[in-house]
Design a protein around this motif. Structure first.
Motif, PDB file in Angstrom:
ATOM      1  N   THR A 266      -4.779  17.768 -12.034  1.00  0.00           N
ATOM      2  CA  THR A 266      -4.382  17.646 -10.632  1.00  0.00           C
ATOM      3  C   THR A 266      -5.425  18.253  -9.711  1.00  0.00           C
ATOM      4  O   THR A 266      -5.767  17.680  -8.681  1.00  0.00           O
ATOM      5  CB  THR A 266      -3.030  18.356 -10.387  1.00  0.00           C
ATOM      6  OG1 THR A 266      -2.173  18.040 -11.476  1.00  0.00           O
ATOM      7  CG2 THR A 266      -2.395  17.930  -9.085  1.00  0.00           C
TER       8      THR A 266
ATOM      9  N   PHE B 249      -8.214  15.949  -9.165  1.00  0.00           N
ATOM     10  CA  PHE B 249      -7.878  14.872  -8.228  1.00  0.00           C
ATOM     11  C   PHE B 249      -7.946  15.372  -6.783  1.00  0.00           C
ATOM     12  O   PHE B 249      -8.440  14.681  -5.900  1.00  0.00           O
ATOM     13  CB  PHE B 249      -6.482  14.311  -8.509  1.00  0.00           C
ATOM     14  CG  PHE B 249      -6.367  13.609  -9.844  1.00  0.00           C
ATOM     15  CD1 PHE B 249      -7.500  13.151 -10.514  1.00  0.00           C
ATOM     16  CD2 PHE B 249      -5.118  13.391 -10.421  1.00  0.00           C
ATOM     17  CE1 PHE B 249      -7.403  12.491 -11.737  1.00  0.00           C
ATOM     18  CE2 PHE B 249      -5.006  12.734 -11.652  1.00  0.00           C
ATOM     19  CZ  PHE B 249      -6.147  12.289 -12.303  1.00  0.00           C
TER      20      PHE B 249
ATOM     21  N   PHE C 238     -10.399  14.061  -3.882  1.00  0.00           N
ATOM     22  CA  PHE C 238      -9.855  13.548  -2.618  1.00  0.00           C
ATOM     23  C   PHE C 238     -10.503  14.247  -1.421  1.00  0.00           C
ATOM     24  O   PHE C 238     -10.899  13.600  -0.452  1.00  0.00           O
ATOM     25  CB  PHE C 238      -8.333  13.729  -2.589  1.00  0.00           C
ATOM     26  CG  PHE C 238      -7.655  12.989  -1.469  1.00  0.00           C
ATOM     27  CD1 PHE C 238      -7.378  11.631  -1.586  1.00  0.00           C
ATOM     28  CD2 PHE C 238      -7.307  13.638  -0.292  1.00  0.00           C
ATOM     29  CE1 PHE C 238      -6.764  10.934  -0.549  1.00  0.00           C
ATOM     30  CE2 PHE C 238      -6.693  12.958   0.748  1.00  0.00           C
ATOM     31  CZ  PHE C 238      -6.417  11.600   0.619  1.00  0.00           C
TER      32      PHE C 238
ATOM     33  N   SER D 226     -17.080  15.775  -4.558  1.00  0.00           N
ATOM     34  CA  SER D 226     -16.177  14.794  -5.176  1.00  0.00           C
ATOM     35  C   SER D 226     -16.555  14.462  -6.622  1.00  0.00           C
ATOM     36  O   SER D 226     -15.834  13.742  -7.295  1.00  0.00           O
ATOM     37  CB  SER D 226     -16.194  13.501  -4.371  1.00  0.00           C
ATOM     38  OG  SER D 226     -17.452  12.867  -4.497  1.00  0.00           O
TER      39      SER D 226
ATOM     40  N   THR E 157     -10.249   9.727 -11.690  1.00  0.00           N
ATOM     41  CA  THR E 157     -10.606  10.670 -10.615  1.00  0.00           C
ATOM     42  C   THR E 157     -11.270  10.000  -9.413  1.00  0.00           C
ATOM     43  O   THR E 157     -10.921  10.275  -8.262  1.00  0.00           O
ATOM     44  CB  THR E 157     -11.552  11.777 -11.145  1.00  0.00           C
ATOM     45  OG1 THR E 157     -10.993  12.314 -12.319  1.00  0.00           O
ATOM     46  CG2 THR E 157     -11.735  12.875 -10.103  1.00  0.00           C
TER      47      THR E 157
ATOM     48  N   PHE F 109      -9.612   8.634  -6.325  1.00  0.00           N
ATOM     49  CA  PHE F 109      -9.214   9.575  -5.274  1.00  0.00           C
ATOM     50  C   PHE F 109     -10.334   9.798  -4.258  1.00  0.00           C
ATOM     51  O   PHE F 109     -10.077  10.084  -3.095  1.00  0.00           O
ATOM     52  CB  PHE F 109      -8.791  10.914  -5.902  1.00  0.00           C
ATOM     53  CG  PHE F 109      -7.475  10.826  -6.631  1.00  0.00           C
ATOM     54  CD1 PHE F 109      -6.293  11.172  -5.987  1.00  0.00           C
ATOM     55  CD2 PHE F 109      -7.420  10.375  -7.943  1.00  0.00           C
ATOM     56  CE1 PHE F 109      -5.079  11.067  -6.649  1.00  0.00           C
ATOM     57  CE2 PHE F 109      -6.207  10.270  -8.613  1.00  0.00           C
ATOM     58  CZ  PHE F 109      -5.035  10.609  -7.960  1.00  0.00           C
TER      59      PHE F 109
ATOM     60  N   GLY G 185     -10.028   6.883  -2.011  1.00  0.00           N
ATOM     61  CA  GLY G 185      -8.822   7.107  -1.209  1.00  0.00           C
ATOM     62  C   GLY G 185      -9.069   8.110  -0.093  1.00  0.00           C
ATOM     63  O   GLY G 185      -8.689   7.894   1.061  1.00  0.00           O
ATOM     64  N   GLY G 186      -9.735   9.197  -0.409  1.00  0.00           N
ATOM     65  CA  GLY G 186     -10.027  10.234   0.581  1.00  0.00           C
ATOM     66  C   GLY G 186     -10.926   9.701   1.691  1.00  0.00           C
ATOM     67  O   GLY G 186     -10.685   9.948   2.882  1.00  0.00           O
TER      68      GLY G 186
ATOM     69  N   THR H 231      -9.018   7.299   3.918  1.00  0.00           N
ATOM     70  CA  THR H 231      -8.021   8.023   4.709  1.00  0.00           C
ATOM     71  C   THR H 231      -8.610   8.517   6.033  1.00  0.00           C
ATOM     72  O   THR H 231      -7.932   8.571   7.058  1.00  0.00           O
ATOM     73  CB  THR H 231      -7.484   9.236   3.907  1.00  0.00           C
ATOM     74  OG1 THR H 231      -6.915   8.747   2.709  1.00  0.00           O
ATOM     75  CG2 THR H 231      -6.437  10.014   4.684  1.00  0.00           C
TER      76      THR H 231
END
Lengths: 138, 139
Positions: free
Chosen positions: A3, A6, A10, B21, B42, B45, B48-49, B52
């Motif tokens: 987690t 991730f 992000f 990242s 991974t 994400f 995605g980030g 966003t």
């Protein structure tokens, strides 16, 4: 463990998006790394200087993040022959296709561009097929 | 001068994001592309980030204003239709990305690492770009 990876990915992604949108808000330019790199060599310093400045920031950023413990990988995998072939393909492919992961993937998808959507789908699929062929067939 | 400073800041933030990242790690990228093996999601994400942040600001501000915060025009791509070079280019780029795990941004961000491997990749990348630019101009 998983987690937190991730979350880190992000947050890193949000920084990438922030850098990209800053280039649009400040300079009015799409943050497409392949396009910026290729054009840096072909436009005059007076109009194209921002490209060299952006690329300089991109290249020295890891030296700064290293202070906080975020470092570059120690080794780049692959033989010199593979890396040469891959480099030529990435360079030629991104010029022909007018963009890469950043220009099509981040900026293009955000602009809801149909061309970028298709390009992103194709280069992702092509990369997945290539990895599978290298790992499981040859 | 102002343009250079703002672009430098944008590049620094972009490069910091690539490093934090883990997009700069080819092994991580290859593990993400290996969907039929031991898939590592991974990097989804990362995308995605980035979306966003970029998507809402683009859609709610840039698309309407079409001007920078300094009230200068934005340079936005005008092409709308698919064409052969776009499709072929995307296929070739994907093969190169799949062979190495390196796309242009992370490739450049890795330059300060200074290994022969990354230097060879970047020189080859520039040769590929220049070849296509020459071929386009010759047409």
């Amino acid at each position: 463990m998983q987690t937190s990876m991730f979350v880190q990915a992000f947050i890193g992604g949000m920084l990438i998006g922030t850098g990209a949108i800053l280039l649009m808000l400040f300079n009015g330019r799409i943050a497409g790394i392949s396009g910026i790199t290729a054009s840096a060599f072909t436009t005059r310093m007076a109009e194209g200087g921002w490209r060299w400045a952006f690329l300089t920031g991109l290249i020295i950023a890891p030296l700064l993040t290293a202070q906080a413990g975020f470092t570059l990988p120690e080794k780049i995998p692959g033989s010199l022959l593979t890396l040469t072939l891959a480099g030529v393909l990435v360079g030629a492919g991104t010029r022909l296709g007018s963009g890469c992961t950043s220009g099509h993937g981040i900026c293009g998808l955000s602009r809801l561009s149909f061309r970028s959507l298709i390009a992103t789908f194709i280069f992702m699929a092509s990369a997945v097929v290539t990895v599978s062929l290298v790992r499981y067939v040859f | 001068m102002k343009q250079m400073i703002t672009a430098l800041i944008a590049g620094l933030v972009f490069g910091a994001g690539l490093t934090i990242s883990t997009m700069v790690d080819p092994l991580k990228v290859l593990a993400f592309l290996d969907i039929f093996g031991n898939w590592d999601p991974t990097l989804a994400f990362v995308m995605g980030g980035a979306l966003t942040v970029y998507l809402p600001i683009y859609q709610f501000y840039v698309r309407r204003a079409q001007r920078t915060l300094f009230n200068e025009p934005c340079h936005l791509p005008q092409k709308k239709k698919l064409d052969g070079p776009l499709l072929l280019g995307a296929v070739l780029f994907g093969v190169g990305w799949g062979l190495s795990g390196i796309c242009p941004g992370p490739g450049l961000a890795n330059l300060s690492q200074g290994s022969t491997e990354i230097l060879v990749f970047i020189v080859a990348l520039l040769i590929g770009m220049i070849s296509v630019n020459r071929a386009k101009r010759a047409q």
